[in-house]
Design a protein around this motif. Sequence first.
Motif, short mmCIF file in Angstrom:
data_model
loop_
_atom_site.label_atom_id
_atom_site.label_comp_id
_atom_site.label_asym_id
_atom_site.label_seq_id
_atom_site.Cartn_x
_atom_site.Cartn_y
_atom_site.Cartn_z
N ALA A 1 11.82 5.77 2.39
CA ALA A 1 10.95 5.01 2.23
C ALA A 1 9.20 5.52 2.17
O ALA A 1 9.33 6.62 1.90
CB ALA A 1 10.93 4.67 4.10
N GLY A 2 9.14 4.28 1.87
CA GLY A 2 7.07 4.85 1.34
C GLY A 2 6.82 4.75 0.25
O GLY A 2 5.69 4.74 -0.63
N TRP A 3 7.83 4.55 -0.96
CA TRP A 3 7.78 4.46 -2.39
C TRP A 3 8.00 2.77 -3.06
O TRP A 3 9.08 2.25 -2.36
CB TRP A 3 8.19 5.05 -3.10
N ARG A 4 7.32 2.33 -3.52
CA ARG A 4 7.41 1.05 -3.66
C ARG A 4 7.60 0.96 -5.79
O ARG A 4 7.00 2.02 -6.33
CB ARG A 4 6.08 0.55 -4.06
N GLU A 5 9.12 0.81 -6.31
CA GLU A 5 9.36 0.97 -7.41
C GLU A 5 8.48 -0.56 -8.36
O GLU A 5 8.63 -1.62 -8.32
CB GLU A 5 10.41 0.89 -7.46
N VAL A 6 7.16 -0.25 -9.40
CA VAL A 6 6.93 -0.55 -10.23
C VAL A 6 7.44 -0.67 -11.88
O VAL A 6 7.76 0.12 -12.38
CB VAL A 6 5.60 -0.74 -10.60
N ARG A 7 8.50 -1.78 -12.32
CA ARG A 7 9.67 -1.08 -13.36
C ARG A 7 8.98 -1.99 -14.48
O ARG A 7 7.99 -2.96 -14.90
CB ARG A 7 11.06 -2.01 -13.21
N ALA B 1 0.82 -1.02 -0.04
CA ALA B 1 -0.07 -0.16 -0.03
C ALA B 1 0.71 1.28 0.26
O ALA B 1 0.26 2.41 0.05
CB ALA B 1 -1.09 0.23 1.02
N GLN B 2 2.77 1.30 -0.04
CA GLN B 2 3.10 1.99 -0.11
C GLN B 2 2.75 3.03 -1.76
O GLN B 2 2.06 2.89 -2.49
CB GLN B 2 4.81 1.95 -0.29
N ARG B 3 3.02 3.93 -1.44
CA ARG B 3 3.33 5.38 -2.76
C ARG B 3 3.89 3.92 -3.84
O ARG B 3 4.97 4.35 -4.01
CB ARG B 3 3.78 6.35 -2.88
N GLN B 4 2.74 3.94 -4.85
CA GLN B 4 3.50 3.23 -5.74
C GLN B 4 4.18 3.97 -7.24
O GLN B 4 3.16 5.58 -7.38
CB GLN B 4 1.92 2.80 -6.75
N LEU B 5 5.45 4.32 -7.43
CA LEU B 5 6.46 5.01 -9.25
C LEU B 5 6.09 3.51 -9.45
O LEU B 5 6.68 2.70 -9.47
CB LEU B 5 7.73 5.11 -7.57
N LEU B 6 5.77 4.18 -10.85
CA LEU B 6 5.93 3.06 -12.32
C LEU B 6 6.96 4.35 -12.94
O LEU B 6 7.01 5.12 -13.11
CB LEU B 6 4.71 4.06 -12.92
#
Length: 213
Positions: free
Chosen positions: A41-47, A17-22
Amino acid sequence: MTDHTISGTPAAPSPAAQRQLLHVGCGMPNPKRLPACFQQAGWREVRFDIDGRVRPDIVGSITDMSMIPDGCIDAIWSSHNLEHLNSFEVPVALAEFRRVLKPAGFVLLTLPDLRAIARHIAGGGLAEPLYQSPAGPIRALDVVFGHQASIEAGNGFMAHRTGFTADTLGAALLDAGFDEVRVHEGRHWDLWAVATMAEADPALFDELSGVMQ
């Protein structure tokens, strides 16, 4: 797609549920290459990448991100991607960026500054190395047409098909419907831009000013 499946449905608090970084055009995995603001912290990388050989979470083109739901992404990081499109495809890609962003989302992007490169070429520097990269020396010729050594090695994705000045990049982002756009000339033959959605925090521009160098 791997287990980094993107959902438009709110979830209970958890790492997912972290902020999603595309991260579009992500290349090979290397979290240290992300801007510092996205390493916190708090960002989730989606590659996301068109080339499956770099093992992205999602394989696809930025002109068609239909596998990503509307309004589910907090931020998009795009480093040297738009210049690989044909010019008529740029509005399509930017429309996709807007579609997947949340109402308070934003895009941070960088790409070559053709005005700076044109000045260098006009001074006779077409074939001179501008700087050293992990892929080797980069010349003005590579910036305009794409990294020639990579293309020669069979990576056609590296070809460049369009380009931007600060004015044309800003106009493209505004024409795409972003609420506010700021473009800066960088220090390394590049342009940097932040484009925000309507509900984005105005403080973003100050927070990201140190990134756009």
